[in-house]
Write a protein that holds these residues in place. Structure first.
Motif, PDB file in Angstrom:
ATOM      1  N   ASP A 156       0.811  -1.231  -0.108  1.00  0.00           N
ATOM      2  CA  ASP A 156      -0.029   0.058   0.006  1.00  0.00           C
ATOM      3  C   ASP A 156       0.852   1.473  -0.002  1.00  0.00           C
ATOM      4  N   ARG A 157       0.325   2.324  -0.091  1.00  0.00           N
ATOM      5  CA  ARG A 157       1.120   3.814  -0.231  1.00  0.00           C
ATOM      6  C   ARG A 157       1.974   3.892   1.042  1.00  0.00           C
ATOM      7  N   ARG A 158       1.167   3.637   2.104  1.00  0.00           N
ATOM      8  CA  ARG A 158       1.843   3.921   3.480  1.00  0.00           C
ATOM      9  C   ARG A 158       3.316   3.136   3.598  1.00  0.00           C
ATOM     10  N   ALA A 159       3.240   1.972   2.933  1.00  0.00           N
ATOM     11  CA  ALA A 159       4.354   0.833   2.998  1.00  0.00           C
ATOM     12  C   ALA A 159       5.701   1.530   2.157  1.00  0.00           C
ATOM     13  N   PHE A 160       5.332   2.086   1.246  1.00  0.00           N
ATOM     14  CA  PHE A 160       6.021   2.769   0.223  1.00  0.00           C
ATOM     15  C   PHE A 160       6.615   3.747   1.006  1.00  0.00           C
ATOM     16  N   ASP A 161       5.932   4.657   1.309  1.00  0.00           N
ATOM     17  CA  ASP A 161       6.310   5.868   1.988  1.00  0.00           C
ATOM     18  C   ASP A 161       7.349   5.714   3.223  1.00  0.00           C
ATOM     19  N   LEU A 162       6.846   4.826   4.098  1.00  0.00           N
ATOM     20  CA  LEU A 162       7.636   4.361   5.336  1.00  0.00           C
ATOM     21  C   LEU A 162       9.153   3.691   4.988  1.00  0.00           C
ATOM     22  N   ASP A 163       9.005   3.089   3.682  1.00  0.00           N
ATOM     23  CA  ASP A 163      10.271   2.627   3.150  1.00  0.00           C
ATOM     24  C   ASP A 163      11.129   3.718   2.781  1.00  0.00           C
ATOM     25  N   LEU A 164      10.741   4.564   1.955  1.00  0.00           N
ATOM     26  CA  LEU A 164      11.273   5.549   1.500  1.00  0.00           C
ATOM     27  C   LEU A 164      11.903   6.643   2.338  1.00  0.00           C
ATOM     28  N   PHE A 165      11.290   6.933   3.262  1.00  0.00           N
ATOM     29  CA  PHE A 165      11.479   7.645   4.486  1.00  0.00           C
ATOM     30  C   PHE A 165      12.656   6.929   5.370  1.00  0.00           C
ATOM     31  N   ALA A 166      12.587   5.534   5.546  1.00  0.00           N
ATOM     32  CA  ALA A 166      13.661   5.017   6.186  1.00  0.00           C
ATOM     33  C   ALA A 166      14.994   5.051   5.158  1.00  0.00           C
ATOM     34  N   ARG A 167      14.973   4.989   4.039  1.00  0.00           N
ATOM     35  CA  ARG A 167      16.136   4.870   3.380  1.00  0.00           C
ATOM     36  C   ARG A 167      16.762   6.369   3.326  1.00  0.00           C
ATOM     37  N   ILE A 168      15.771   7.468   3.221  1.00  0.00           N
ATOM     38  CA  ILE A 168      16.282   8.909   3.273  1.00  0.00           C
ATOM     39  C   ILE A 168      16.959   9.071   4.505  1.00  0.00           C
ATOM     40  N   SER A 169      16.517   8.651   5.640  1.00  0.00           N
ATOM     41  CA  SER A 169      17.106   8.749   7.034  1.00  0.00           C
ATOM     42  C   SER A 169      18.323   7.806   6.904  1.00  0.00           C
ATOM     43  N   ALA A 170      18.564   6.733   6.502  1.00  0.00           N
ATOM     44  CA  ALA A 170      19.807   6.015   6.410  1.00  0.00           C
ATOM     45  C   ALA A 170      20.605   6.772   5.536  1.00  0.00           C
ATOM     46  N   SER A 171      20.411   7.538   4.790  1.00  0.00           N
ATOM     47  CA  SER A 171      21.287   8.353   3.780  1.00  0.00           C
ATOM     48  C   SER A 171      22.171   9.386   4.626  1.00  0.00           C
ATOM     49  N   GLY A 172      21.627   9.646   5.843  1.00  0.00           N
ATOM     50  CA  GLY A 172      22.202  10.847   6.746  1.00  0.00           C
ATOM     51  C   GLY A 172      21.624  12.067   6.385  1.00  0.00           C
ATOM     52  N   ALA A 173      20.726  12.176   5.462  1.00  0.00           N
ATOM     53  CA  ALA A 173      20.210  13.482   5.066  1.00  0.00           C
ATOM     54  C   ALA A 173      19.616  14.239   6.224  1.00  0.00           C
ATOM     55  N   GLU A 174      19.880  15.524   6.196  1.00  0.00           N
ATOM     56  CA  GLU A 174      19.227  16.499   6.954  1.00  0.00           C
ATOM     57  C   GLU A 174      18.223  17.217   6.665  1.00  0.00           C
ATOM     58  N   TRP A 175      18.066  17.433   5.211  1.00  0.00           N
ATOM     59  CA  TRP A 175      17.195  18.318   4.537  1.00  0.00           C
ATOM     60  C   TRP A 175      16.655  17.351   3.432  1.00  0.00           C
ATOM     61  N   LEU A 176      15.384  17.660   3.088  1.00  0.00           N
ATOM     62  CA  LEU A 176      14.885  16.818   2.147  1.00  0.00           C
ATOM     63  C   LEU A 176      14.020  17.925   1.201  1.00  0.00           C
ATOM     64  N   VAL A 177      14.455  17.784  -0.137  1.00  0.00           N
ATOM     65  CA  VAL A 177      13.945  18.667  -1.051  1.00  0.00           C
ATOM     66  C   VAL A 177      12.984  17.836  -1.929  1.00  0.00           C
ATOM     67  N   LEU A 178      11.775  18.090  -2.143  1.00  0.00           N
ATOM     68  CA  LEU A 178      10.779  17.416  -3.257  1.00  0.00           C
ATOM     69  C   LEU A 178      10.899  18.560  -4.529  1.00  0.00           C
ATOM     70  N   ALA A 179      11.680  18.007  -5.511  1.00  0.00           N
ATOM     71  CA  ALA A 179      11.729  18.639  -6.781  1.00  0.00           C
ATOM     72  C   ALA A 179      11.029  18.030  -7.894  1.00  0.00           C
ATOM     73  N   GLY A 180       9.658  18.167  -8.137  1.00  0.00           N
ATOM     74  CA  GLY A 180       9.045  17.471  -9.013  1.00  0.00           C
ATOM     75  C   GLY A 180       8.723  16.172  -8.626  1.00  0.00           C
ATOM     76  N   PHE A 181       8.426  15.819  -7.255  1.00  0.00           N
ATOM     77  CA  PHE A 181       8.023  14.609  -6.934  1.00  0.00           C
ATOM     78  C   PHE A 181       6.606  14.434  -6.944  1.00  0.00           C
ATOM     79  N   MET A 182       6.046  13.362  -7.753  1.00  0.00           N
ATOM     80  CA  MET A 182       4.629  13.721  -8.110  1.00  0.00           C
ATOM     81  C   MET A 182       3.896  12.476  -7.270  1.00  0.00           C
ATOM     82  N   ARG A 183       4.069  12.231  -6.021  1.00  0.00           N
ATOM     83  CA  ARG A 183       3.471  11.680  -4.979  1.00  0.00           C
ATOM     84  C   ARG A 183       2.776  12.221  -3.788  1.00  0.00           C
ATOM     85  N   ILE A 184       1.802  11.916  -3.582  1.00  0.00           N
ATOM     86  CA  ILE A 184       1.375  12.386  -2.173  1.00  0.00           C
ATOM     87  C   ILE A 184       2.197  11.613  -1.033  1.00  0.00           C
ATOM     88  N   LEU A 185       2.642  12.238  -0.131  1.00  0.00           N
ATOM     89  CA  LEU A 185       2.954  11.398   0.829  1.00  0.00           C
ATOM     90  C   LEU A 185       2.512  11.421   2.092  1.00  0.00           C
TER      91      LEU A 185
END
Ligand code: GRF
Length: 203
Positions: free
Chosen positions: A63-92
């Motif tokens: 489902d959508r939520r599972a996708f979003d949770l995995d996406l954010f987990a990977r983003i956190s794992a990257s060490g990112a401190e800021w997140l920029v949506l630049a033409g990201f066409m999904r509602i989170l």
């Protein structure tokens, strides 16, 4: 500061961020470019710039939520401190993005609060507006609803159609987004979830 970018398409806004950094105008480190489309041009730009990429296929998730949770987990794992949506066409999912409120921005091609959502250029033309523009705002659970940080405006021209207007707006977006990210990266602009401060002063 370490920045991750999410994009679904060609990535001209990502390109503008990378060029600003190359010019020495944007003191950030891009640690990840993610997309919901493995074919996104933005991923090719990231690869060419030796930035780690991530493509998650929504169809691989229950489902959508599972996708979003995995996406954010990977983003956190990257060490990112800021997140920029630049033409990201999904509602989170609002809950999944909660930890990023105050550290996550989006560029939206309208003069918010007008025309949240899609087809913004067409809607501005159909409304007979005399001007149009783009907004960079903090992302919250409310779609295109977080505090607007800065806007770029342009006059709608007589011969404009949806395509021409979008093309005329892009160069303004390409100046607006790097400028705002620069303010955030230099910590000159901050939002604590309640008030926006510029150089420490309440706006
Ligand atoms: C831009 O117009 C942006 O405002 C909107 O989607 C478009 C993305 O274009 N969110 P690109 O992928 O950055 O070229």
């Amino acid at each position: 500061p370490r920045v991750a970018v999410l994009a679904s398409g060609r990535g001209s806004n990502l390109a503008a961020l990378l060029e600003a950094r190359e010019r020495g105008e944007l003191p950030v480190e891009f640690v990840l470019v993610g997309s919901d489309k493995a074919s996104a041009g933005a991923l090719r730009l990231a690869e060419a710039a030796n930035i780690p990429t991530l493509a998650l296929d929504p169809r691989s998730y229950p489902d959508r939520r599972a996708f979003d949770l995995d996406l954010f987990a990977r983003i956190s794992a990257s060490g990112a401190e800021w997140l920029v949506l630049a033409g990201f066409m999904r509602i989170l999912d609002g809950e999944a993005l909660t930890p990023w409120v105050g550290r996550m921005i989006n560029i939206h091609p309208s003069l918010l609060p007008k025309y949240r959502g899609l087809h913004t250029h067409r809607r501005a033309l159909e409304a007979g507006d005399h001007e149009h523009g783009a907004s960079v705002h903090f992302v919250t659970a409310e779609l295109d609803g977080g505090p607007v940080i800065a806007q770029a405006r342009l006059a709608i021209a007589a011969g404009d159609d949806e395509h021409k207007l979008a093309l005329r707006l892009l160069p303004l977006e390409h100046r607006l987004l790097p400028a705002v990210l620069g303010l955030l990266a230099n910590r000159r602009l901050q939002w604590d979830g309640h008030a926006v401060r510029f150089d420490g002063q309440l706006l």
